[in-house]
Design a protein around this motif. Sequence first.
Motif, short mmCIF file in Angstrom:
data_model
loop_
_atom_site.label_atom_id
_atom_site.label_comp_id
_atom_site.label_asym_id
_atom_site.label_seq_id
_atom_site.Cartn_x
_atom_site.Cartn_y
_atom_site.Cartn_z
N PHE A 175 0.86 -1.18 0.00
CA PHE A 175 0.00 0.00 0.00
C PHE A 175 0.89 1.23 0.00
O PHE A 175 1.87 1.30 0.75
N ASP A 176 0.57 2.21 -0.84
CA ASP A 176 1.38 3.40 -1.03
C ASP A 176 0.52 4.63 -0.77
O ASP A 176 -0.53 4.80 -1.39
N LYS A 177 0.96 5.50 0.15
CA LYS A 177 0.27 6.77 0.41
C LYS A 177 1.17 7.91 -0.02
O LYS A 177 2.26 8.10 0.50
N GLY A 178 0.72 8.67 -1.03
CA GLY A 178 1.49 9.81 -1.50
C GLY A 178 1.47 10.95 -0.49
O GLY A 178 0.43 11.25 0.09
N LEU A 179 2.63 11.59 -0.30
CA LEU A 179 2.77 12.66 0.68
C LEU A 179 3.06 14.01 0.04
O LEU A 179 3.25 15.00 0.76
N SER A 180 3.11 14.08 -1.29
CA SER A 180 3.39 15.35 -1.97
C SER A 180 2.56 15.43 -3.24
O SER A 180 1.97 14.44 -3.69
N ASN A 181 2.54 16.63 -3.86
CA ASN A 181 1.83 16.81 -5.12
C ASN A 181 2.49 16.08 -6.27
O ASN A 181 1.90 15.97 -7.35
N GLY A 182 3.72 15.61 -6.08
CA GLY A 182 4.41 14.86 -7.12
C GLY A 182 4.11 13.38 -7.11
O GLY A 182 4.64 12.63 -7.92
N SER A 183 3.28 12.92 -6.16
CA SER A 183 2.95 11.50 -6.02
C SER A 183 1.46 11.28 -6.24
O SER A 183 0.64 12.20 -6.08
#
Length: 196
Positions: A175-183
């Motif tokens: 599971f991947d949670k993006g932490l920035s606008n680039g993700s």
Amino acid sequence: MAYESVSGLPQGATLAGSNLSSRGGTQTQTRSASGMGDTWFTVRYSATHARDGRIGIHPYAKVKIATASHSAGLGTGQNDYEAGLGFDARAGYYTFPFAHIGYRLVGKPANSNLQNIATYDFGASYVLPRSQANIITAMFSGSQSEQKGYAGPADLIVAWNHNINPQGSGFQLYFDKGLSNGSASYGIGLGGQIVF
């Protein structure tokens, strides 16, 4: 090799993995896309091993083969090349901290302004005591942005690996949670690996 399915992709934008490598101007409309992703090949050499209080050092090289559709926005259509160092250690019987730092030569499509980037990650793996075949990993992964003036990707990833042989071949659910606008905002995936 991976199969990707994304939603909320800006019109004209292009992905590099699960991260935006180009944004396609200032349009606000979004779309969905699905198809084959890019294929990564990695070679790693164990210069030292994490035992007896020593840190393991592992130079590596990676090549991205551009198998994702550029016209669908799922990839740049260009190969990437990366080299770097991995480090790992042993903390007790079951916990293994690690970190990687690398530099990626980014394949640049015609008329693009993509730039080469530094990549990094760090985290720890925990081997479940009653079953040496099951490993839980938590890590932070990030890099510089391939496009100047934008946030680079930053992701928190939690994964479960199940090894089917002592060498480490098996499968992974993550599971991947993006932490920035680039993700990407979030992602899930299923993969496998073969260790020789």
